[in-house]
Design a protein around this motif. Structure first.
Motif, PDB file in Angstrom:
ATOM      1  N   PRO A   1       0.802  -1.239   0.000  1.00  0.00           N
ATOM      2  CA  PRO A   1       0.000   0.000   0.000  1.00  0.00           C
ATOM      3  C   PRO A   1       0.827   1.277   0.000  1.00  0.00           C
ATOM      4  CG  PRO A   1      -0.911  -1.601   1.546  1.00  0.00           C
ATOM      5  CD  PRO A   1       0.418  -2.135   1.102  1.00  0.00           C
ATOM      6  N   ASP A   2       1.982   1.276   0.691  1.00  0.00           N
ATOM      7  CA  ASP A   2       2.791   2.493   0.743  1.00  0.00           C
ATOM      8  C   ASP A   2       4.239   2.107   1.048  1.00  0.00           C
ATOM      9  OD1 ASP A   2       3.882   5.001   0.940  1.00  0.00           O
ATOM     10  OD2 ASP A   2       2.578   5.686   2.563  1.00  0.00           O
ATOM     11  N   LEU A   3       5.129   2.391   0.126  1.00  0.00           N
ATOM     12  CA  LEU A   3       6.535   2.062   0.330  1.00  0.00           C
ATOM     13  C   LEU A   3       7.166   2.864   1.456  1.00  0.00           C
ATOM     14  CD1 LEU A   3       7.813   1.702  -3.352  1.00  0.00           C
ATOM     15  CD2 LEU A   3       7.553  -0.116  -1.659  1.00  0.00           C
ATOM     16  N   ALA A   4       6.511   3.946   1.876  1.00  0.00           N
ATOM     17  CA  ALA A   4       7.034   4.712   2.996  1.00  0.00           C
ATOM     18  C   ALA A   4       6.977   3.926   4.296  1.00  0.00           C
ATOM     19  CB  ALA A   4       6.260   6.029   3.144  1.00  0.00           C
ATOM     20  N   ASP A   5       6.057   2.970   4.374  1.00  0.00           N
ATOM     21  CA  ASP A   5       5.967   2.091   5.538  1.00  0.00           C
ATOM     22  C   ASP A   5       6.926   0.931   5.303  1.00  0.00           C
ATOM     23  OD1 ASP A   5       5.333   0.351   7.587  1.00  0.00           O
ATOM     24  OD2 ASP A   5       3.165   0.604   7.404  1.00  0.00           O
ATOM     25  N   THR A   6       8.190   1.135   5.661  1.00  0.00           N
ATOM     26  CA  THR A   6       9.227   0.181   5.294  1.00  0.00           C
ATOM     27  C   THR A   6       9.048  -1.172   5.974  1.00  0.00           C
ATOM     28  OG1 THR A   6      10.658   1.119   7.008  1.00  0.00           O
ATOM     29  CG2 THR A   6      10.896   1.985   4.759  1.00  0.00           C
ATOM     30  N   ALA A   7       8.554  -1.169   7.187  1.00  0.00           N
ATOM     31  CA  ALA A   7       8.368  -2.443   7.895  1.00  0.00           C
ATOM     32  C   ALA A   7       7.291  -3.287   7.217  1.00  0.00           C
ATOM     33  CB  ALA A   7       8.014  -2.187   9.356  1.00  0.00           C
ATOM     34  N   ALA A   8       6.162  -2.640   6.881  1.00  0.00           N
ATOM     35  CA  ALA A   8       5.083  -3.362   6.211  1.00  0.00           C
ATOM     36  C   ALA A   8       5.520  -3.824   4.821  1.00  0.00           C
ATOM     37  CB  ALA A   8       3.844  -2.482   6.115  1.00  0.00           C
ATOM     38  N   ALA A   9       6.281  -2.981   4.129  1.00  0.00           N
ATOM     39  CA  ALA A   9       6.758  -3.362   2.792  1.00  0.00           C
ATOM     40  C   ALA A   9       7.671  -4.579   2.874  1.00  0.00           C
ATOM     41  CB  ALA A   9       7.492  -2.187   2.144  1.00  0.00           C
ATOM     42  N   TRP A  10       8.534  -4.608   3.863  1.00  0.00           N
ATOM     43  CA  TRP A  10       9.439  -5.750   4.002  1.00  0.00           C
ATOM     44  C   TRP A  10       8.691  -7.022   4.397  1.00  0.00           C
ATOM     45  CZ3 TRP A  10      13.565  -7.483   2.109  1.00  0.00           C
ATOM     46  CH2 TRP A  10      14.260  -8.548   2.697  1.00  0.00           C
ATOM     47  N   THR A  11       7.591  -6.887   5.123  1.00  0.00           N
ATOM     48  CA  THR A  11       6.769  -8.050   5.448  1.00  0.00           C
ATOM     49  C   THR A  11       6.226  -8.686   4.169  1.00  0.00           C
ATOM     50  OG1 THR A  11       6.137  -7.189   7.614  1.00  0.00           O
ATOM     51  CG2 THR A  11       4.673  -8.820   6.636  1.00  0.00           C
ATOM     52  N   VAL A  12       5.761  -7.860   3.232  1.00  0.00           N
ATOM     53  CA  VAL A  12       5.283  -8.373   1.943  1.00  0.00           C
ATOM     54  C   VAL A  12       6.434  -9.019   1.177  1.00  0.00           C
ATOM     55  CG1 VAL A  12       4.262  -7.745  -0.278  1.00  0.00           C
ATOM     56  CG2 VAL A  12       3.406  -6.694   1.824  1.00  0.00           C
ATOM     57  N   ALA A  13       7.582  -8.363   1.170  1.00  0.00           N
ATOM     58  CA  ALA A  13       8.733  -8.901   0.452  1.00  0.00           C
ATOM     59  C   ALA A  13       9.176 -10.244   1.043  1.00  0.00           C
ATOM     60  CB  ALA A  13       9.886  -7.906   0.492  1.00  0.00           C
ATOM     61  N   SER A  14       9.158 -10.360   2.356  1.00  0.00           N
ATOM     62  CA  SER A  14       9.571 -11.604   3.003  1.00  0.00           C
ATOM     63  C   SER A  14       8.631 -12.740   2.658  1.00  0.00           C
ATOM     64  CB  SER A  14       9.630 -11.406   4.524  1.00  0.00           C
ATOM     65  OG  SER A  14      10.572 -10.423   4.870  1.00  0.00           O
ATOM     66  N   ARG A  15       7.334 -12.437   2.621  1.00  0.00           N
ATOM     67  CA  ARG A  15       6.366 -13.472   2.256  1.00  0.00           C
ATOM     68  C   ARG A  15       6.517 -13.861   0.788  1.00  0.00           C
ATOM     69  NH1 ARG A  15       4.071 -18.078   3.099  1.00  0.00           N
ATOM     70  NH2 ARG A  15       1.845 -18.198   2.530  1.00  0.00           N
ATOM     71  N   PHE A  16       6.754 -12.871  -0.071  1.00  0.00           N
ATOM     72  CA  PHE A  16       7.005 -13.163  -1.490  1.00  0.00           C
ATOM     73  C   PHE A  16       8.215 -14.089  -1.629  1.00  0.00           C
ATOM     74  CE2 PHE A  16       9.424 -12.276  -5.336  1.00  0.00           C
ATOM     75  CZ  PHE A  16       8.476 -12.402  -6.326  1.00  0.00           C
ATOM     76  N   ARG A  17       9.286 -13.759  -0.922  1.00  0.00           N
ATOM     77  CA  ARG A  17      10.506 -14.574  -1.008  1.00  0.00           C
ATOM     78  C   ARG A  17      10.243 -15.995  -0.526  1.00  0.00           C
ATOM     79  NH1 ARG A  17      13.675 -17.346  -2.227  1.00  0.00           N
ATOM     80  NH2 ARG A  17      15.961 -17.287  -2.162  1.00  0.00           N
ATOM     81  N   GLU A  18       9.450 -16.116   0.515  1.00  0.00           N
ATOM     82  CA  GLU A  18       9.119 -17.441   1.036  1.00  0.00           C
ATOM     83  C   GLU A  18       8.328 -18.260   0.016  1.00  0.00           C
ATOM     84  OE1 GLU A  18       6.920 -19.341   4.986  1.00  0.00           O
ATOM     85  OE2 GLU A  18       6.413 -17.315   4.329  1.00  0.00           O
ATOM     86  N   LEU A  19       7.349 -17.634  -0.625  1.00  0.00           N
ATOM     87  CA  LEU A  19       6.514 -18.348  -1.580  1.00  0.00           C
ATOM     88  C   LEU A  19       7.287 -18.707  -2.842  1.00  0.00           C
ATOM     89  CD1 LEU A  19       3.190 -16.321  -1.233  1.00  0.00           C
ATOM     90  CD2 LEU A  19       3.583 -18.674  -0.499  1.00  0.00           C
ATOM     91  N   ARG A  20       8.158 -17.855  -3.293  1.00  0.00           N
ATOM     92  CA  ARG A  20       8.936 -18.146  -4.512  1.00  0.00           C
ATOM     93  C   ARG A  20       9.997 -19.207  -4.255  1.00  0.00           C
ATOM     94  NH1 ARG A  20       8.436 -18.067  -9.298  1.00  0.00           N
ATOM     95  NH2 ARG A  20      10.097 -16.722 -10.125  1.00  0.00           N
ATOM     96  N   ASP A  21      10.519 -19.263  -3.066  1.00  0.00           N
ATOM     97  CA  ASP A  21      11.438 -20.321  -2.640  1.00  0.00           C
ATOM     98  C   ASP A  21      12.575 -20.474  -3.660  1.00  0.00           C
ATOM     99  OD1 ASP A  21      12.334 -22.295  -0.892  1.00  0.00           O
ATOM    100  OD2 ASP A  21      11.100 -23.862  -1.775  1.00  0.00           O
ATOM    101  N   ASP A  22      12.797 -21.677  -4.165  1.00  0.00           N
ATOM    102  CA  ASP A  22      13.912 -21.913  -5.083  1.00  0.00           C
ATOM    103  C   ASP A  22      13.700 -21.282  -6.457  1.00  0.00           C
ATOM    104  OD1 ASP A  22      15.208 -23.364  -3.141  1.00  0.00           O
ATOM    105  OD2 ASP A  22      14.599 -25.324  -3.915  1.00  0.00           O
TER     106      ASP A  22
END
Length: 280
Positions: A157-178
């Motif tokens: 929703p807003d890249l200014a919220d860096t913590a929330a943005a990183w939460t999305v990125a971490s979940r993306f990384r987890e789902l993409r896996d290898d």
């Protein structure tokens, strides 16, 4: 020219069911068809085994199959070259079309603003977010998004919220896996009012316009104006690509994705014979 398709895992001399109709249409159009072992292609040292059923000395080849990592494509090309077969799309061309950093600079004027990382570390992600600036964004890697996990792993929703943005990125990384490829890509969110349209380009010219595979029954509009996009795609000088577009709510057509045509899916509603005649 010879068309290469993945073999059926259970009946390796036959085309995989997903590509069988295209293989039949290619033969009907007078093209040679051979199967390759996609599972072997996906391994670091399996390329020679993968192409063992491709007849030697058959000239130029076009692959129509499952997605290949760009890092595996050179071995595929080299194994075919050893048999006297040359892929129409070379390894550098494949990577340029397959991975967003390869095609984005040429299409920056007609696609959402983007910034990306090399790798998956937090510092690089934060730098990319700062480059794009505050506001909503969509996350992907060099080759793929997780749009079917929109709120947890795609939309920020807003890249200014860096913590929330990183939460999305971490979940993306987890789902993409290898399958995670290259790095994180942040794209400015733009509101679109239509389903995507998939266009097919051979030799820098648009040869076929159809629906996107995700929405195969949503026919593209008549008279789609590609006059702005066409010279930019032609300037890339890539032999076979797809360009997915959608109409932004302000009435402007925007490029959502460019991909290598060899590994772009054909919508189920596009006739295989029409497809082969147009793009192969």
């Amino acid at each position: 020219m010879i068309v290469l398709v993945p073999g059926d895992p259970l009946r390796p001399r036959r085309p995989d069911e997903h590509f069988a109709a295209e293989a039949d249409a290619a033969r009907a159009a007078g093209l040679d068809v051979a199967v390759v072992d996609h599972d072997a292609l996906a391994t670091p040292d399996g390329a020679r085994r993968a192409v063992a059923r491709v007849p030697e000395g058959t000239g130029t080849a076009v692959y129509r199959g499952w997605m290949l990592p760009a890092g595996h494509y050179p071995a595929f090309a080299a194994a075919l070259a050893a048999r006297g077969v040359t892929l129409r799309t070379g390894p550098g061309q494949y990577r340029q079309a397959h991975e967003l950093p390869g095609w984005y600079p040429a299409l920056a004027a007609v696609t959402p603003a983007s910034a990306w990382t090399t790798g998956d570390d937090r510092d690089g992600f934060d730098r990319a977010a700062a480059t794009l600036g505050p506001g909503p964004a969509v996350l992907r890697d060099y080759t793929k998004s997780m749009k079917h996990h929109w709120h947890e792993a795609a939309y920020i929703p807003d890249l200014a919220d860096t913590a929330a943005a990183w939460t999305v990125a971490s979940r993306f990384r987890e789902l993409r896996d290898d399958d995670f490829t290259g790095g994180f890509v942040l794209r400015r969110f733009e509101p679109f009012g239509t389903a995507e349209v998939r266009t097919w380009w051979r030799g820098g010219a648009c040869r076929l316009i159809g629906p996107h595979p995700d929405t195969p029954h949503d026919a593209p509009p008549a008279g789609l104006d590609l006059s702005t996009v066409a010279p930019l795609v032609a300037a890339l000088d890539l032999p076979f690509v797809t360009v997915d577009l959608a109409l932004r709510t302000d009435g402007e057509w925007r490029v959502i994705e460019l991909g290598d045509g060899q590994v772009s899916d054909r919508p189920s509603t596009v006739d295989p014979g029409t497809f082969v005649t147009a793009v192969l």
